[in-house]
Write an enzyme that holds these catalytic residues in place. Sequence first.
Site, PDB file in Angstrom:
ATOM      1  N   TYR A  52      16.864   4.028  11.753  1.00  0.00           N
ATOM      2  CA  TYR A  52      16.353   3.518  10.473  1.00  0.00           C
ATOM      3  C   TYR A  52      17.511   3.071   9.567  1.00  0.00           C
ATOM      4  O   TYR A  52      17.484   1.979   8.995  1.00  0.00           O
ATOM      5  CB  TYR A  52      15.531   4.615   9.772  1.00  0.00           C
ATOM      6  N   GLU A  56      20.146   5.905   2.858  1.00  0.00           N
ATOM      7  CA  GLU A  56      20.355   6.293   4.262  1.00  0.00           C
ATOM      8  C   GLU A  56      21.469   5.459   4.904  1.00  0.00           C
ATOM      9  O   GLU A  56      22.026   5.842   5.920  1.00  0.00           O
ATOM     10  CB  GLU A  56      19.066   6.104   5.065  1.00  0.00           C
ATOM     11  N   THR A  80       0.816  -1.227   0.000  1.00  0.00           N
ATOM     12  CA  THR A  80       0.000   0.000   0.000  1.00  0.00           C
ATOM     13  C   THR A  80       0.845   1.271   0.000  1.00  0.00           C
ATOM     14  O   THR A  80       0.305   2.375  -0.028  1.00  0.00           O
ATOM     15  CB  THR A  80      -0.944   0.034   1.225  1.00  0.00           C
ATOM     16  N   LEU A  85       5.277  -8.356   8.945  1.00  0.00           N
ATOM     17  CA  LEU A  85       6.717  -8.666   8.897  1.00  0.00           C
ATOM     18  C   LEU A  85       7.283  -9.082  10.254  1.00  0.00           C
ATOM     19  O   LEU A  85       8.353  -9.683  10.320  1.00  0.00           O
ATOM     20  CB  LEU A  85       7.499  -7.456   8.366  1.00  0.00           C
ATOM     21  N   ARG A 110      16.871  17.028  12.794  1.00  0.00           N
ATOM     22  CA  ARG A 110      17.112  15.657  13.270  1.00  0.00           C
ATOM     23  C   ARG A 110      18.283  15.602  14.239  1.00  0.00           C
ATOM     24  O   ARG A 110      19.219  16.393  14.116  1.00  0.00           O
ATOM     25  CB  ARG A 110      17.374  14.753  12.062  1.00  0.00           C
ATOM     26  N   SER A 116      18.651   1.222   1.156  1.00  0.00           N
ATOM     27  CA  SER A 116      18.436   2.666   1.113  1.00  0.00           C
ATOM     28  C   SER A 116      19.745   3.443   1.141  1.00  0.00           C
ATOM     29  O   SER A 116      20.709   3.051   1.807  1.00  0.00           O
ATOM     30  CB  SER A 116      17.597   3.066   2.339  1.00  0.00           C
ATOM     31  N   HIS A 170      13.129   8.784  -3.705  1.00  0.00           N
ATOM     32  CA  HIS A 170      12.293   8.722  -4.907  1.00  0.00           C
ATOM     33  C   HIS A 170      10.873   9.112  -4.527  1.00  0.00           C
ATOM     34  O   HIS A 170      10.331   8.669  -3.535  1.00  0.00           O
ATOM     35  CB  HIS A 170      12.371   7.351  -5.567  1.00  0.00           C
ATOM     36  N   THR A 190       9.517  16.362   0.187  1.00  0.00           N
ATOM     37  CA  THR A 190       9.026  16.828  -1.129  1.00  0.00           C
ATOM     38  C   THR A 190       7.516  17.045  -1.094  1.00  0.00           C
ATOM     39  O   THR A 190       7.013  18.087  -1.479  1.00  0.00           O
ATOM     40  CB  THR A 190       9.330  15.802  -2.243  1.00  0.00           C
ATOM     41  N   ARG A 191       6.821  16.041  -0.606  1.00  0.00           N
ATOM     42  CA  ARG A 191       5.350  16.113  -0.620  1.00  0.00           C
ATOM     43  C   ARG A 191       4.859  17.131   0.389  1.00  0.00           C
ATOM     44  O   ARG A 191       3.852  17.835   0.145  1.00  0.00           O
ATOM     45  CB  ARG A 191       4.787  14.718  -0.332  1.00  0.00           C
ATOM     46  N   ALA A 206       8.426  -1.582   5.380  1.00  0.00           N
ATOM     47  CA  ALA A 206       9.363  -1.071   6.394  1.00  0.00           C
ATOM     48  C   ALA A 206       8.704   0.099   7.106  1.00  0.00           C
ATOM     49  O   ALA A 206       7.740   0.681   6.597  1.00  0.00           O
ATOM     50  CB  ALA A 206      10.657  -0.578   5.742  1.00  0.00           C
TER      51      ALA A 206
HETATM   52  P1  GDR Z   1      14.870  11.013   3.965  1.00  0.00           P
HETATM   53  O1  GDR Z   1      13.569  11.800   3.413  1.00  0.00           O
HETATM   54  O2  GDR Z   1      15.045  11.173   5.409  1.00  0.00           O
HETATM   55  O3  GDR Z   1      16.022  11.401   3.069  1.00  0.00           O
HETATM   56  O4  GDR Z   1      14.482   9.483   3.699  1.00  0.00           O
HETATM   57  P2  GDR Z   1      12.795  13.090   3.942  1.00  0.00           P
HETATM   58  O5  GDR Z   1      12.002  13.562   2.779  1.00  0.00           O
HETATM   59  O6  GDR Z   1      12.066  12.832   5.207  1.00  0.00           O
HETATM   60  O7  GDR Z   1      13.976  14.138   4.292  1.00  0.00           O
HETATM   61  C1  GDR Z   1      14.882  14.627   3.313  1.00  0.00           C
HETATM   62  C2  GDR Z   1      15.699  15.781   3.880  1.00  0.00           C
HETATM   63  O8  GDR Z   1      14.858  16.917   4.069  1.00  0.00           O
HETATM   64  C3  GDR Z   1      15.201  17.533   5.318  1.00  0.00           C
HETATM   65  N1  GDR Z   1      14.059  18.306   5.834  1.00  0.00           N
HETATM   66  C4  GDR Z   1      12.853  17.793   6.176  1.00  0.00           C
HETATM   67  N2  GDR Z   1      12.372  16.527   6.098  1.00  0.00           N
HETATM   68  C5  GDR Z   1      11.091  16.318   6.490  1.00  0.00           C
HETATM   69  N3  GDR Z   1      10.585  15.071   6.401  1.00  0.00           N
HETATM   70  N4  GDR Z   1      10.302  17.332   6.988  1.00  0.00           N
HETATM   71  C6  GDR Z   1      10.754  18.618   7.089  1.00  0.00           C
HETATM   72  O9  GDR Z   1      10.034  19.498   7.537  1.00  0.00           O
HETATM   73  C7  GDR Z   1      12.098  18.872   6.650  1.00  0.00           C
HETATM   74  N5  GDR Z   1      12.870  19.976   6.594  1.00  0.00           N
HETATM   75  C8  GDR Z   1      14.041  19.624   6.088  1.00  0.00           C
HETATM   76  C9  GDR Z   1      15.566  16.357   6.214  1.00  0.00           C
HETATM   77  O10 GDR Z   1      16.300  16.801   7.349  1.00  0.00           O
HETATM   78  C10 GDR Z   1      16.358  15.495   5.243  1.00  0.00           C
HETATM   79  O11 GDR Z   1      17.705  15.899   5.223  1.00  0.00           O
HETATM   80  C11 GDR Z   1      13.721   9.057   2.595  1.00  0.00           C
HETATM   81  C12 GDR Z   1      12.785   7.937   3.091  1.00  0.00           C
HETATM   82  O12 GDR Z   1      11.886   7.590   2.061  1.00  0.00           O
HETATM   83  C13 GDR Z   1      13.576   6.718   3.491  1.00  0.00           C
HETATM   84  O13 GDR Z   1      12.682   5.669   3.842  1.00  0.00           O
HETATM   85  C14 GDR Z   1      14.429   6.284   2.298  1.00  0.00           C
HETATM   86  O14 GDR Z   1      15.196   5.158   2.642  1.00  0.00           O
HETATM   87  C15 GDR Z   1      15.313   7.432   1.871  1.00  0.00           C
HETATM   88  O15 GDR Z   1      14.534   8.568   1.553  1.00  0.00           O
HETATM   89  C16 GDR Z   1      16.154   7.075   0.650  1.00  0.00           C
END
Ligand code: GDR
Length: 328
Positions: free
Chosen positions: A151, A129, A10, A57, A281, A127, A181, A192-193, A80
């Site tokens: 993670y 990560e 999903t 899992l 973080r 990943s 992605h 991104t979203r 995961a």
């Molecule tokens: P990531 O994705 O941790 O790389 O893992 P995420 O989109 O959460 O963060 C990417 C970067 O953006 C910075 N950031 C923020 N992130 C989030 N979520 N929210 C915020 O408000 C924000 N502001 C800045 C983060 O610090 C980070 O550096 C994703 C996941 O899909 C994992 O499961 C996968 O394994 C990896 O991508 C490849």
Amino acid sequence: MKRALITGITGQDGLYLAELLHTKGYEIFGLIRGQDNPKYDLARAAVPGITLLKADLTDVSSLIRAVQVAEPHEVYNLGAISFVPYSWENPMLTTEVTAKGVLNLLEAIRAWAGNDLARVRFYQASSSEMFGAALQVPQTESTRFWPRSPYGVAKVFGHQLTINYRESYGMHASSGILFNHESPRRGPEFVTRKVTRAVARIALGHQSVLSLGNLEARRDWGFAGDYVDAMWRMLQQDTPGDYVVATGVDHSVRDLVTLAFSAVGIDDWAPFVLEDDRFRRPAEVHHLVGDATMARNRLGWKPSMEFAELIQLMVRADLAAQEVEPAR
Ligand code: GDR
């Protein structure tokens, strides 16, 4: 007819992969957790004819029953706990699902296949990560792992275990080291979203401020629909292996914000964005960018969508979604 079993059906990647395998004529089985899971309908609508099996899992007996029913030629482990910040809040659950879940699934496959392990091929969603505080840029299959979150540590366990099962039992087990992605199906907690959704809401007057953490983090962002094709290609090879899947181009979170706002005609976004320490973080991964030469040469894989196009696509999808979802 080939049969595929997908965990994490999903999620964003599970749905794209199931759609891809459907077009290739596979019979598809998806694992789904819990009673009355609200995502049942989502998976059924995306993939006609899919069989959804209840399994978890963390519960190896449920996994054994699932592989007995599906009798898969290919197993894709996409399930995961995947939101990195959550892994500091719940490191044990993250380890149970994201690390030990891989062991449970591999053992379930072994219990079912017995001496005939060659009948099944296994894909593990590894990943970027795992590279964490990588000293080498760009990262390749041989870059040292230095994970920076529970993670990331859990993903290293799953990755190494997949290699170990390949080496110990001769299993056709492969890992895709996937860099970030994205797509309109991405969960709204990922950056991104979170940004494209907020920008759509700001453009429509439903929201006034977007709070973010570290704007300087750099990532290699690609389109999820391309990345599931790399997964499938790995399992079609005569020999299993581990592959970096990435675009090779990195951008900062700041670049992402600029592109998303410009997609709705806003050039000066400063009045709408707040930097908020709550979204920082405990240990950041500053710079991930992948070198997918091996995937290109051996799998014939390459990404189809550039970052700017991806973000425009996501903003457009969020504008359309907001028009049907009333202001909240
Ligand atoms: P990531 O994705 O941790 O790389 O893992 P995420 O989109 O959460 O963060 C990417 C970067 O953006 C910075 N950031 C923020 N992130 C989030 N979520 N929210 C915020 O408000 C924000 N502001 C800045 C983060 O610090 C980070 O550096 C994703 C996941 O899909 C994992 O499961 C996968 O394994 C990896 O991508 C490849």
